[in-house]
Design a protein around this motif. Structure first.
Motif, short mmCIF file in Angstrom:
data_model
loop_
_atom_site.label_atom_id
_atom_site.label_comp_id
_atom_site.label_asym_id
_atom_site.label_seq_id
_atom_site.Cartn_x
_atom_site.Cartn_y
_atom_site.Cartn_z
N LEU A 35 57.53 38.88 7.44
CA LEU A 35 58.28 37.65 7.71
C LEU A 35 59.26 37.38 6.58
CD1 LEU A 35 58.90 35.01 9.24
CD2 LEU A 35 56.93 33.99 8.05
N ALA A 36 58.81 37.52 5.36
CA ALA A 36 59.69 37.31 4.21
C ALA A 36 60.82 38.33 4.19
CB ALA A 36 58.88 37.39 2.91
N VAL A 37 60.55 39.56 4.61
CA VAL A 37 61.59 40.59 4.64
C VAL A 37 62.67 40.23 5.66
CG1 VAL A 37 62.07 43.00 5.27
CG2 VAL A 37 60.14 42.45 3.78
N PHE A 38 62.27 39.85 6.87
CA PHE A 38 63.25 39.52 7.90
C PHE A 38 64.04 38.26 7.56
CE2 PHE A 38 60.63 42.35 10.56
CZ PHE A 38 61.64 43.20 10.99
N VAL A 39 63.36 37.23 7.12
CA VAL A 39 64.06 36.00 6.73
C VAL A 39 64.92 36.27 5.50
CG1 VAL A 39 63.76 33.62 5.93
CG2 VAL A 39 62.37 34.48 7.83
N GLY A 40 64.39 37.05 4.57
CA GLY A 40 65.15 37.40 3.38
C GLY A 40 66.40 38.20 3.71
N ALA A 41 66.31 39.11 4.68
CA ALA A 41 67.48 39.89 5.10
C ALA A 41 68.55 38.97 5.68
CB ALA A 41 67.08 40.96 6.12
N ALA A 42 68.12 38.01 6.48
CA ALA A 42 69.08 37.07 7.06
C ALA A 42 69.75 36.25 5.96
CB ALA A 42 68.38 36.17 8.08
N TYR A 43 68.97 35.73 5.03
CA TYR A 43 69.55 34.93 3.95
C TYR A 43 70.36 35.78 2.98
CZ TYR A 43 67.31 30.64 5.42
OH TYR A 43 66.95 29.52 6.13
N MET A 81 66.25 30.79 11.47
CA MET A 81 65.88 31.09 12.86
C MET A 81 66.14 32.56 13.21
SD MET A 81 67.36 27.57 14.56
CE MET A 81 66.89 27.93 16.25
N ILE A 82 67.22 33.11 12.69
CA ILE A 82 67.56 34.52 12.93
C ILE A 82 66.45 35.41 12.36
CG2 ILE A 82 69.17 36.36 12.25
CD1 ILE A 82 71.37 34.09 12.22
N GLY A 83 65.99 35.10 11.16
CA GLY A 83 64.93 35.89 10.53
C GLY A 83 63.61 35.77 11.26
N VAL A 84 63.24 34.56 11.65
CA VAL A 84 61.97 34.36 12.36
C VAL A 84 62.01 35.06 13.72
CG1 VAL A 84 60.48 32.62 13.46
CG2 VAL A 84 61.36 32.24 11.14
N ALA A 85 63.14 34.99 14.41
CA ALA A 85 63.26 35.67 15.71
C ALA A 85 63.02 37.16 15.57
CB ALA A 85 64.64 35.40 16.31
N ALA A 86 63.61 37.77 14.56
CA ALA A 86 63.44 39.20 14.35
C ALA A 86 62.00 39.53 13.99
CB ALA A 86 64.37 39.70 13.25
N VAL A 131 67.12 47.25 16.37
CA VAL A 131 68.36 47.96 15.99
C VAL A 131 69.55 47.05 16.27
CG1 VAL A 131 69.91 49.85 16.62
CG2 VAL A 131 67.49 50.31 16.17
N TRP A 132 69.56 46.43 17.45
CA TRP A 132 70.65 45.51 17.77
C TRP A 132 70.65 44.31 16.84
CZ3 TRP A 132 74.94 46.57 19.90
CH2 TRP A 132 75.01 47.62 20.81
N TRP A 133 69.48 43.84 16.43
CA TRP A 133 69.42 42.72 15.48
C TRP A 133 70.09 43.12 14.17
CZ3 TRP A 133 67.12 41.83 10.68
CH2 TRP A 133 67.07 40.50 10.27
N TRP A 134 69.82 44.32 13.70
CA TRP A 134 70.44 44.79 12.45
C TRP A 134 71.95 44.97 12.63
CZ3 TRP A 134 68.39 44.25 7.89
CH2 TRP A 134 67.01 44.22 7.76
N VAL A 135 72.38 45.45 13.79
CA VAL A 135 73.81 45.61 14.06
C VAL A 135 74.51 44.26 13.99
CG1 VAL A 135 75.51 46.19 15.85
CG2 VAL A 135 73.60 47.74 15.39
N GLN A 136 73.97 43.26 14.69
CA GLN A 136 74.62 41.95 14.67
C GLN A 136 74.58 41.35 13.28
OE1 GLN A 136 73.31 38.64 14.25
NE2 GLN A 136 71.30 39.49 13.83
N LEU A 137 73.53 41.61 12.52
CA LEU A 137 73.45 41.07 11.16
C LEU A 137 74.52 41.72 10.28
CD1 LEU A 137 71.66 38.95 9.74
CD2 LEU A 137 70.32 40.86 8.83
#
Length: 168
Positions: free
Chosen positions: A21-29, A71-76, A92-98
């Protein structure tokens, strides 16, 4: 250790994984941080532009994006908790849009390339729609968490186009 498992859970997904969770939210931030580094004078640039009357004030962007990136991080993360090929494709699409999201701020504010920024945000919209559809197939809450982001990006696209046309 409870809370950091990445093993299969009885429901067919991955465990709670607070580290993930921290990784995904951290990636978004991280996208937000990179954007702020690439455009430290964004407020001054925005103020100098000819904007439509419906353009939001500059102070609104930071709180909106703060909520959206969470929200983007939690969704992923919720999508990641699912397993299988559909989950991998959706992520993969989440990373592309990010990545497209990360490119927009330097293009718009850093380089002041409003046309390229518009192209980028249009590609972002396409990738985001694909991500939302893929997330919907995995778990509806994942997609619903991205809907405010999708709406904001659609609005930002119209604003970007207007600014490009009026400041060329």
């Amino acid at each position: 250790m409870r809370g950091v498992s990445t093993t299969q859970s009885p429901g067919g997904g991955r465990g709670p994984g607070l580290v993930s969770l921290a990784v995904f939210v951290g990636a978004a931030y991280a996208v937000a941080v990179l954007g702020s580094l690439a455009a430290s004078d964004a407020g001054a640039v925005y103020a100098s532009l000819e904007r439509p009357g419906w353009a939001p004030p500059s102070w609104l962007f930071a709180p909106v994006w703060t909520v959206l990136y969470g929200m983007i991080g939690v969704a992923a993360w919720l999508a990641w908790r699912r397993t299988g090929r559909d989950a991998r494709t959706a992520l993969v699409w989440w990373w592309v849009q990010l990545g497209l999201n990360a490119a927009w701020t330097p293009l718009f504010f850093g380089l002041r390339q409003y046309g390229l920024a518009f192209l980028d945000i249009c590609l972002l919209l396409v990738a985001l729609v694909i991500t939302v559809v893929a997330f919907w197939r995995l778990r509806r809450v994942c997609a619903l968490l991205l809907v405010p982001y999708l709406l904001w990006v659609a609005f930002a696209s119209a604003l970007n186009l207007n600014i490009w046309l009026n400041n060329a």
